[in-house]
Design a protein around this motif. Structure first.
Motif, mmCIF file in Angstrom:
data_model
loop_
_atom_site.group_PDB
_atom_site.id
_atom_site.type_symbol
_atom_site.label_atom_id
_atom_site.label_comp_id
_atom_site.label_asym_id
_atom_site.label_seq_id
_atom_site.Cartn_x
_atom_site.Cartn_y
_atom_site.Cartn_z
ATOM 1 N N LYS A 7 0.838 -1.212 0.000
ATOM 2 C CA LYS A 7 0.000 0.000 0.000
ATOM 3 C C LYS A 7 0.865 1.252 0.000
ATOM 4 O O LYS A 7 0.630 2.188 -0.783
ATOM 5 N N TYR A 8 1.895 1.291 0.871
ATOM 6 C CA TYR A 8 2.719 2.498 0.962
ATOM 7 C C TYR A 8 3.707 2.618 -0.190
ATOM 8 O O TYR A 8 4.082 3.740 -0.567
ATOM 9 N N ILE A 9 4.091 1.504 -0.772
ATOM 10 C CA ILE A 9 4.867 1.576 -2.012
ATOM 11 C C ILE A 9 4.050 2.292 -3.075
ATOM 12 O O ILE A 9 4.544 3.184 -3.781
ATOM 13 N N HIS A 10 2.779 1.924 -3.180
ATOM 14 C CA HIS A 10 1.887 2.592 -4.144
ATOM 15 C C HIS A 10 1.749 4.077 -3.827
ATOM 16 O O HIS A 10 1.852 4.921 -4.728
ATOM 17 N N PHE A 11 1.545 4.414 -2.561
ATOM 18 C CA PHE A 11 1.408 5.828 -2.182
ATOM 19 C C PHE A 11 2.681 6.608 -2.529
ATOM 20 O O PHE A 11 2.610 7.734 -3.026
ATOM 21 N N ILE A 36 12.611 12.550 6.495
ATOM 22 C CA ILE A 36 11.902 11.922 7.621
ATOM 23 C C ILE A 36 12.426 10.509 7.853
ATOM 24 O O ILE A 36 12.653 10.094 8.999
ATOM 25 N N ILE A 37 12.647 9.783 6.783
ATOM 26 C CA ILE A 37 13.187 8.429 6.906
ATOM 27 C C ILE A 37 14.548 8.450 7.592
ATOM 28 O O ILE A 37 14.844 7.607 8.446
ATOM 29 N N GLN A 38 15.375 9.423 7.236
ATOM 30 C CA GLN A 38 16.693 9.532 7.867
ATOM 31 C C GLN A 38 16.570 9.767 9.375
ATOM 32 O O GLN A 38 17.295 9.174 10.168
ATOM 33 N N GLU A 125 0.772 2.907 11.066
ATOM 34 C CA GLU A 125 1.162 1.755 10.249
ATOM 35 C C GLU A 125 2.414 2.076 9.429
ATOM 36 O O GLU A 125 3.338 1.255 9.305
ATOM 37 N N LEU A 126 2.468 3.297 8.883
ATOM 38 C CA LEU A 126 3.632 3.726 8.113
ATOM 39 C C LEU A 126 4.851 3.892 9.010
ATOM 40 O O LEU A 126 5.957 3.487 8.648
ATOM 41 N N GLN A 128 5.523 2.278 11.674
ATOM 42 C CA GLN A 128 6.005 0.935 11.999
ATOM 43 C C GLN A 128 6.879 0.388 10.876
ATOM 44 O O GLN A 128 7.948 -0.172 11.113
ATOM 45 N N LEU A 129 6.437 0.559 9.641
ATOM 46 C CA LEU A 129 7.213 0.091 8.494
ATOM 47 C C LEU A 129 8.551 0.818 8.392
ATOM 48 O O LEU A 129 9.591 0.216 8.098
ATOM 49 N N LEU A 130 8.540 2.121 8.653
ATOM 50 C CA LEU A 130 9.774 2.904 8.551
ATOM 51 C C LEU A 130 10.702 2.685 9.736
ATOM 52 O O LEU A 130 11.879 3.058 9.681
ATOM 53 N N SER A 131 10.192 2.083 10.784
ATOM 54 C CA SER A 131 11.017 1.788 11.956
ATOM 55 C C SER A 131 11.713 0.434 11.838
ATOM 56 O O SER A 131 12.613 0.122 12.623
ATOM 57 N N GLU A 132 11.292 -0.364 10.866
ATOM 58 C CA GLU A 132 11.887 -1.688 10.646
ATOM 59 C C GLU A 132 12.843 -1.618 9.461
ATOM 60 O O GLU A 132 12.485 -1.143 8.383
#
Length: 339
Positions: A7-11, A36-38, A125-126, A128-132
């Motif tokens: 889903k977030y890849i699509h976004f 933000i990811i950094q 949810e996002l 969580q994904l960016l924390s892994e």
């Protein structure tokens, strides 16, 4: 891949980006997401609220310089505001504030952004994904391959760039005298646009707020209070002796470390420090006797940094004395702060 990641890849691959016939699609949103990811990777962002911090603005600027090869203008406020059109991003507007926008419904300025927006919120949810590590790396590469594959974006370069820029500004704050520092700001004012200059001041102010407590060992220079936590937080403020709005001076001698209550008292002229680094209490103050009373500090010498060239500037302290000394109390001069 799991459904959530897809889903977030699509976004991320279908970001709604502004278009200019001469410039093409705007790169601002992808740059902000990478910034933000950094910060999530560094654990500077731990929750799903994204605040407007000097660290985030600095990350944005450095990634922009590495990743963007068009003549678009770097502007942090634009993606932070317009990301609200994405399904994973929500803005928290400050209570009672109307967001100042242009005729085209864009945020007016970086200053307007700070004044009107408390924070942005991303999906838990996002976060969580960016924390892994694995899912974060996938989403990171999606952004790079989709929007910056021709600039060979290298995160080693990003980290080196952030470090170099931070070190440069810290060195100016730590080692330049007031005149040198003010001249640097004049040069920047002439070279940068209004928003870029506001961002630069914001970053420098953030580094000042970090550096002053550090050189005072995260202790209040008057009370000695020192509170830290394993979360990396601490309770000491960096206080300008002469406000930056007047002095344009973020150098160490124009700063002292104070607990929040004494910072407030200092800014309001209820206490001051004379040129011998002795605390003086305003004769206008009346208070009951408690462990929090200001009068307990009257006549106390403040704690000073290790290096003499970091001591509070006598000239700045004299300015504070004169600024806040109440004219009606001139008869107290011999025993109050202008002694």
């Amino acid at each position: 891949m799991n459904e959530s990641l897809n889903k977030y890849i699509h976004f991320f691959e279908t970001l709604n980006r502004g278009y200019n016939k001469g410039l093409g699609r705007a790169p601002h949103k992808p740059v902000l997401l990478l910034a933000i990811i950094q910060l999530i990777k560094k654990k500077d962002i731990l929750f799903n609220r994204i605040f407007i911090t000097p660290e985030l603005v600095l990350e944005f600027k450095n990634i922009w310089n590495l990743a963007v090869n068009t003549v678009h203008v770097s502007n942090f406020a634009l993606p932070f505001f317009h990301m609200r059109s994405e399904p994973f991003w929500r803005l928290a507007i400050k209570s009672g504030i109307t967001v100042a926008v242009t005729k085209s419904k864009s945020i007016k300025s970086f200053k307007s952004l700070k004044e009107s927006i408390s924070f942005a919120e991303i999906d838990k949810e996002l976060l969580q994904l960016l924390s892994e590590t694995e899912s974060r790396n996938i989403l990171e590469q999606i952004i790079i391959q989709k929007y910056f594959k021709h600039t060979r974006l290298d995160y080693t370069d990003i980290e080196a760039g952030i470090y170099a820029e931070t070190l440069k500004i810290e060195n100016q704050i730590l080692h330049e005298d007031k005149t040198e520092y003010q001249n640097h700001l004049k040069e920047l004012r002439g070279a940068l646009g209004d928003d870029e200059y506001e961002e630069e001041l914001f970053i420098r102010g953030g580094l000042f707020k970090k550096t002053i407590p550090k050189i005072y060992d995260y202790s209040c220079c008057i009370s000695g209070m020192k509170i830290q936590s394993t979360l990396g937080t601490q309770m000491i403020d960096a206080c300008h002796i002469i406000p930056f709005s007047i002095s344009n001076d973020d150098t160490i001698p124009n700063g002292i470390s104070l607990s929040p209550n004494l910072h407030r008292a200092f800014d309001r002229g209820l206490i001051t420090i004379n040129q011998d680094y002795i605390v003086r209490i305003s004769p206008t103050v009346t208070e009951n006797k408690t462990m929090f009373s200001l009068s307990q500090f009257n006549g106390k010498q403040i704690r000073l940094p290790q290096k003499a060239n970091w001591f509070p500037s006598p000239e700045s302290l004299q300015w504070h004395n004169k600024r806040h000394y109440p004219e009606k109390c001139v008869s107290y001069k011999s025993r109050v702060w202008l002694d």
